[in-house]
Design a protein around this motif. Structure first.
Motif, PDB file in Angstrom:
ATOM      1  N   THR A  86     -20.605  16.723  -1.349  1.00 38.99           N
ATOM      2  CA  THR A  86     -22.198  16.448  -1.098  1.00 38.99           C
ATOM      3  C   THR A  86     -22.656  15.173  -1.411  1.00 38.99           C
ATOM      4  N   PHE A  87     -22.225  14.641  -2.736  1.00 39.25           N
ATOM      5  CA  PHE A  87     -22.556  13.473  -2.794  1.00 39.25           C
ATOM      6  C   PHE A  87     -22.337  12.286  -1.939  1.00 39.25           C
ATOM      7  N   VAL A  89     -21.790  12.636   1.094  1.00 37.12           N
ATOM      8  CA  VAL A  89     -22.427  12.899   2.732  1.00 37.12           C
ATOM      9  C   VAL A  89     -23.719  12.104   2.405  1.00 37.12           C
ATOM     10  N   GLY A  90     -24.369  12.522   1.178  1.00 31.40           N
ATOM     11  CA  GLY A  90     -25.791  12.036   0.956  1.00 31.40           C
ATOM     12  C   GLY A  90     -25.664  10.224   0.875  1.00 31.40           C
ATOM     13  N   VAL A  91     -24.665   9.828   0.164  1.00 29.51           N
ATOM     14  CA  VAL A  91     -24.452   8.396   0.334  1.00 29.51           C
ATOM     15  C   VAL A  91     -24.318   7.719   1.786  1.00 29.51           C
ATOM     16  N   LEU A  93     -25.131   9.061   4.396  1.00 31.98           N
ATOM     17  CA  LEU A  93     -26.359   9.198   5.257  1.00 31.98           C
ATOM     18  C   LEU A  93     -27.505   8.139   4.969  1.00 31.98           C
ATOM     19  N   GLY A  94     -27.377   7.901   3.563  1.00 35.72           N
ATOM     20  CA  GLY A  94     -28.186   6.907   3.160  1.00 35.72           C
ATOM     21  C   GLY A  94     -28.101   5.702   3.540  1.00 35.72           C
ATOM     22  N   THR A  97     -28.974   5.243   7.373  1.00 37.05           N
ATOM     23  CA  THR A  97     -30.324   5.239   7.469  1.00 37.05           C
ATOM     24  C   THR A  97     -30.858   3.546   7.200  1.00 37.05           C
TER      25      THR A  97
END
Length: 113
Positions: A86-87, A89-91, A93-94, A97
């Protein structure tokens, strides 16, 4: 809640599974690395000859800085694979972006809905 954990033995099980955790020296070393990354970020922003690679370099340094802070100061290194995924994937995606904005905004594309 912590009294319930102590009675159930979960706290002792976690301590046995993960050990005592990072030492003070490890936290100081990670702090020093984060400070070095921050100083390098500031230097990169103020050096004109790095203008061509400035934005990608800053994004990479920020990601490394954030990852160090999350792993050591939020205890993520002790979490299970789902939390780490989860961490990650968040990094990712950030970063996607940020890179997309760096590419699209100078082109003058209107990305507003």
């Amino acid at each position: 809640m912590s009294a319930e954990l102590e009675r159930s033995g979960s706290g002792r099980q976690a301590a046995a599974r993960y050990g005592a955790g990072p030492s003070l020296g490890t936290y100081v070393f990670v702090l020093a690395l984060i400070l070095v990354f921050t100083v390098v970020e500031i230097a990169v922003l103020n050096l004109d000859f790095l203008a061509g690679v400035q934005k990608p370099l800053i994004v990479a340094l920020l990601a490394a800085n954030f990852t160090l802070a999350a792993l050591y100061y939020q205890g993520l290194q002790y979490e299970d694979g789902v939390s780490k995924l989860t961490f990650g994937v968040g990094v990712a995606l950030g970063l996607l972006t940020a890179v997309s904005l760096v590419i699209l905004l100078p082109l003058g594309l209107d990305i507003r809905p």
